[in-house]
Design a protein around this motif. Sequence first.
Motif, PDB file in Angstrom:
ATOM      1  N   LYS A  13       0.837  -1.213   0.000  1.00 45.87           N
ATOM      2  CA  LYS A  13       0.000   0.000   0.000  1.00 45.87           C
ATOM      3  C   LYS A  13       0.864   1.251   0.000  1.00 45.87           C
ATOM      4  O   LYS A  13       0.629   2.192  -0.754  1.00 45.87           O
ATOM      5  CB  LYS A  13      -0.943   0.008   1.207  1.00 45.87           C
ATOM      6  N   LYS A  52     -17.746   3.928 -14.337  1.00 43.15           N
ATOM      7  CA  LYS A  52     -16.702   3.692 -13.359  1.00 43.15           C
ATOM      8  C   LYS A  52     -15.761   2.698 -14.007  1.00 43.15           C
ATOM      9  O   LYS A  52     -16.198   1.910 -14.839  1.00 43.15           O
ATOM     10  CB  LYS A  52     -17.346   3.009 -12.145  1.00 43.15           C
ATOM     11  N   HIS A  54     -14.284  -0.604 -14.669  1.00 45.34           N
ATOM     12  CA  HIS A  54     -14.683  -1.948 -14.262  1.00 45.34           C
ATOM     13  C   HIS A  54     -13.529  -2.915 -14.534  1.00 45.34           C
ATOM     14  O   HIS A  54     -12.505  -2.540 -15.101  1.00 45.34           O
ATOM     15  CB  HIS A  54     -15.992  -2.386 -14.910  1.00 45.34           C
ATOM     16  N   GLN A 125     -11.165  12.362 -10.095  1.00 44.43           N
ATOM     17  CA  GLN A 125     -11.390  11.153  -9.308  1.00 44.43           C
ATOM     18  C   GLN A 125     -11.434   9.930 -10.230  1.00 44.43           C
ATOM     19  O   GLN A 125     -10.897   8.871  -9.920  1.00 44.43           O
ATOM     20  CB  GLN A 125     -12.698  11.294  -8.522  1.00 44.43           C
ATOM     21  N   TYR A 126     -12.049  10.143 -11.369  1.00 48.42           N
ATOM     22  CA  TYR A 126     -12.192   9.059 -12.331  1.00 48.42           C
ATOM     23  C   TYR A 126     -10.823   8.645 -12.891  1.00 48.42           C
ATOM     24  O   TYR A 126     -10.477   7.463 -12.930  1.00 48.42           O
ATOM     25  CB  TYR A 126     -13.104   9.543 -13.457  1.00 48.42           C
ATOM     26  N   ASP A 129      -8.273   6.396 -10.872  1.00 49.03           N
ATOM     27  CA  ASP A 129      -8.306   4.938 -10.955  1.00 49.03           C
ATOM     28  C   ASP A 129      -7.324   4.425 -12.007  1.00 49.03           C
ATOM     29  O   ASP A 129      -6.669   3.405 -11.808  1.00 49.03           O
ATOM     30  CB  ASP A 129      -9.723   4.453 -11.308  1.00 49.03           C
ATOM     31  N   HIS A 132      -3.889   4.752 -10.686  1.00 50.15           N
ATOM     32  CA  HIS A 132      -3.621   3.741  -9.664  1.00 50.15           C
ATOM     33  C   HIS A 132      -3.330   2.383 -10.300  1.00 50.15           C
ATOM     34  O   HIS A 132      -2.492   1.629  -9.814  1.00 50.15           O
ATOM     35  CB  HIS A 132      -4.819   3.635  -8.725  1.00 50.15           C
ATOM     36  N   GLU A 542     -15.454  -5.338  -8.907  1.00 49.94           N
ATOM     37  CA  GLU A 542     -14.955  -3.975  -9.080  1.00 49.94           C
ATOM     38  C   GLU A 542     -13.472  -3.909  -8.775  1.00 49.94           C
ATOM     39  O   GLU A 542     -13.035  -4.340  -7.715  1.00 49.94           O
ATOM     40  CB  GLU A 542     -15.705  -3.023  -8.149  1.00 49.94           C
ATOM     41  N   GLN A 544     -11.733  -1.471  -7.891  1.00 51.43           N
ATOM     42  CA  GLN A 544     -11.468  -0.665  -6.695  1.00 51.43           C
ATOM     43  C   GLN A 544     -11.524  -1.528  -5.438  1.00 51.43           C
ATOM     44  O   GLN A 544     -10.740  -1.313  -4.502  1.00 51.43           O
ATOM     45  CB  GLN A 544     -12.492   0.483  -6.574  1.00 51.43           C
ATOM     46  N   TRP A 547      -8.287  -3.827  -5.354  1.00 53.34           N
ATOM     47  CA  TRP A 547      -7.016  -3.261  -4.891  1.00 53.34           C
ATOM     48  C   TRP A 547      -7.072  -2.690  -3.482  1.00 53.34           C
ATOM     49  O   TRP A 547      -6.083  -2.192  -2.979  1.00 53.34           O
ATOM     50  CB  TRP A 547      -6.388  -2.327  -5.910  1.00 53.34           C
ATOM     51  N   GLN A 548      -8.217  -2.776  -2.844  1.00 53.10           N
ATOM     52  CA  GLN A 548      -8.253  -2.555  -1.396  1.00 53.10           C
ATOM     53  C   GLN A 548      -7.591  -3.745  -0.701  1.00 53.10           C
ATOM     54  O   GLN A 548      -6.960  -3.619   0.323  1.00 53.10           O
ATOM     55  CB  GLN A 548      -9.704  -2.455  -0.900  1.00 53.10           C
ATOM     56  N   VAL A 552      -2.066  -3.815  -6.607  1.00 46.53           N
ATOM     57  CA  VAL A 552      -2.387  -3.589  -8.019  1.00 46.53           C
ATOM     58  C   VAL A 552      -1.536  -4.516  -8.890  1.00 46.53           C
ATOM     59  O   VAL A 552      -1.996  -5.040  -9.898  1.00 46.53           O
ATOM     60  CB  VAL A 552      -2.127  -2.116  -8.403  1.00 46.53           C
TER      61      VAL A 552
END
Length: 812
Positions: A13, A52, A54, A125-126, A129, A132, A542, A544, A547-548, A552
């Motif tokens: 992280k 978003k 995907h 914000q978009y 991703d 990231h 998702e 997102q 990768w929580q 990645v």
Amino acid sequence: MANEEIPKKYDWKESENKWKEYWEKEGVYKFDPKANGDMYAIDTPPPTVSGKMHIGHAFSYSQQDFMVRFNRMKGKNIFYPFGTDDNGLATERLIEKMKKVKSTRMERKDFVKLCLETLDEIRPQYIADWKHLGISCDFSIFYTTINEHCQRISQKSFIELYKMGREYQKEAPTMWCPECRTAIAQVELQDQETPSTFNHIIFKLDDGKELIIATTRPELLPACVSIFAHPDDKRYKKLFGKNARVPIFGHEVPIMASQKADPEKGTGILMCCTFGDQDDIEHYKEFNLPLKIAITKDGRMSEIAGKYKDMPIKDARKAIIEDLKNEGLLLKQEQIKHTVNVHERCGTEIEILETKQWFIKYLDLKDEFKRIGREMNWHPPHMRHRYDNWIDGLRWDWCISRQRHFGVPFPVWYCKKCGEVAVADESQLPVDPLADKPKKACAKCKSNDFEPEKDVLDTWATSSLTPQLATELFKNNPVYKKIYPMSLRPQAHDIITFWLFNTVVKNYLHYKSRPWNDIAISGWALDPHGKKMSKSKGNVVEPQAVWQKYPVDALRFWAGGSKLGDDMPYQEKDLVTGVKTITKLWNAARFAFMHLGDYDPVKHADIDLEAYDKALISKLNRMVKSCTESFENYEYSKTKMETEKFFWQDLCDYYLEVSKDRLYNPDKRGENARRSAQHALYRAILTTVKLLAPIMPYITEEIYHTFFKKHEKKKSIHLSGWPSYDENLADENAEILGKIADFTVEHVRRAKSEQNISLKEPVKRVVVEAKISEEDFEKIKEDIKGVTHAEEIVFEAIKPESKKDMECTIDI
RNA sequence: GGGCUCGUAGUCUAGUGGCUAUGACGUCUGCUUGACGUGCAGGAGGUCACCGGUUCGAAUCCGGUCGGGCCCACCA
């Protein structure tokens, strides 16, 4: 870095945040127009900002990024722009929802302004991703398909094609979406299997006889203009030239012969309405039939439907069926399933209406488009068949006008006096005819009174210009000429017929050339059972959320596991494998550097290598060659597989274990033996990490900075150069010795495992038989002894003519 | 109906004519080996969808059958 400072665990992280920031701050992916090296320009797919990211995006963008990163390390000059697609219906809907407005109730300029402002708010914000995910775009080379730059280029394209005579406006039967209230193009159709009813309806002839016609669309009866049967159909032959009366509506229509009528289908006789389907259009043109429009632009019944006027299509269908029943004109009903064409955006069944639209004439160029298709390198090659297949099936010119509010406006006015078309002057672009005026009077009648065109351009008319949208940002730079045709178009296979084909069309019409050299088509990410992901099935994953929980790099590692063009099931266990590989890389590098001490790759470059180390270096060198070839052929998954196997098996399971004796016991084995191992370790770890850098940019950057940077000196592994193949490092003889050593180690390990004893337990005696000389065996004897903890090693040469190559006997 | 594509251990997958069919996950048995137990060593598990052909030899090439997927067409 001193050993004690190296953390035992890799904190992914922290690493991701650190390097993401570093790459941006240091401009690691910044395009340098003046840089040397061959150009490698990518026509990056602009994702729709209203959605978003995907997992399918994560999958295909990772794959394109592997190839870009490889080429960057190869020293190419990378032009990798990033754009967002915010033109079109999807954005319109999003803004209406977010801002609680109705686009149709606003001035177009105001609505567009609101869209642009709102998009500016949500875009960072978009895009975050994508950053990231580790996509190595130069995010400062940026466009949005609705900004002024793009509107200008799109309108300019329209004007140029108009002047070329490639665009025309015509009142013609057009595919229409009653929900979106706009014309649409053939490519926007989608199949949908729908239950329907086949209604056998009685038409009356003049002499009172009955004619049975089957239809799924009785609501089109008011638009019925004729009846057709096959010219050879004996049942109906005698009726040609006579009239029939349309039930309920009472008008008479002629009965005619048409080759298109299939005697086998339904009752073998069909009604022609204007318009129910393609054949109706063709009959309408061929027989010069009257136009009777039963359906309005908003999907209701028109005036000619009499008492059914204003009813929605489906209600009218029910009501008419009911009335037919009551009048005894419905003979029977069959439940059937058939596929209908729906609008891919909203799922509404499309209608064919006579409307005035703008078209790009291109059906005459099918062969040229196919020729351009053959000029480009498709990866995988079979994807070109889909492209050809689509072109073969094209039946409509490209309808580019949309009766919508949000989009790139047509740069067009019409003279109120004489109707002449006035296109905008290039100097006034981008232009909104609703707010702006033409620069000159009407070319024909010199009037200054104009009517603006209200329609907007099809969103694909703009997104088909992405090579221009990106490269024209460098229009005034000498590099401009080198960027086009671009090197690569990466995209998924579902939009070959949309984006890819349309881009070829526009580029052909403008430049008569291909837009790219290579095409890389990605597959889809599927659910764990190989099924397509969809919100309605609830099997969507998702990125997102992924990768929580996982690095990645692990997600990219998964994406690297499938061949280009292949679909791939998403299985969480694959991410676990990725995590293990990341940990293993970290630990192996840590181990190596614990033992490198004062080793210096420059100072100790001329070390006299031990045979076992030569074997490793030779194998590594071979791998570099084949990995490079794979990558050059867009076969990143081969590189991944091969490197992974080398790293895990050859390097970690064997080499690291064998080298320990020399690294830990320099007193026993000698200084040169230690230096030799250090050299091999340094090269092997660095090369492995470089080969995996395109796939796992974060962990490899971390390892590079922690361990290698002080020697290698580059600011990023991603700029550190791709490993090169060196013929001088090939050593077949050493590899044979290496193989014998590994073979022996494997046998000793198996023997210990069978006896359930620890690997560190000593064995009494190992006898090795092989087809080498005693002298050669001496070169690996100590290495074998060290790793197997054998008290005694005996060698016996096998005669060259013997069938077996090697043998090993163990005495525990 | 047409085009393309796929069918390999419980699961995902490599392999396009030639040693005993690859790797991962799972499973079983051991091993606290001075990088890593997110590890190491070893084992079990496959009629390579089916049928036929070409070949000394086929998972691989050819023909057919069955089944899945994508795209297109049909929508009387």
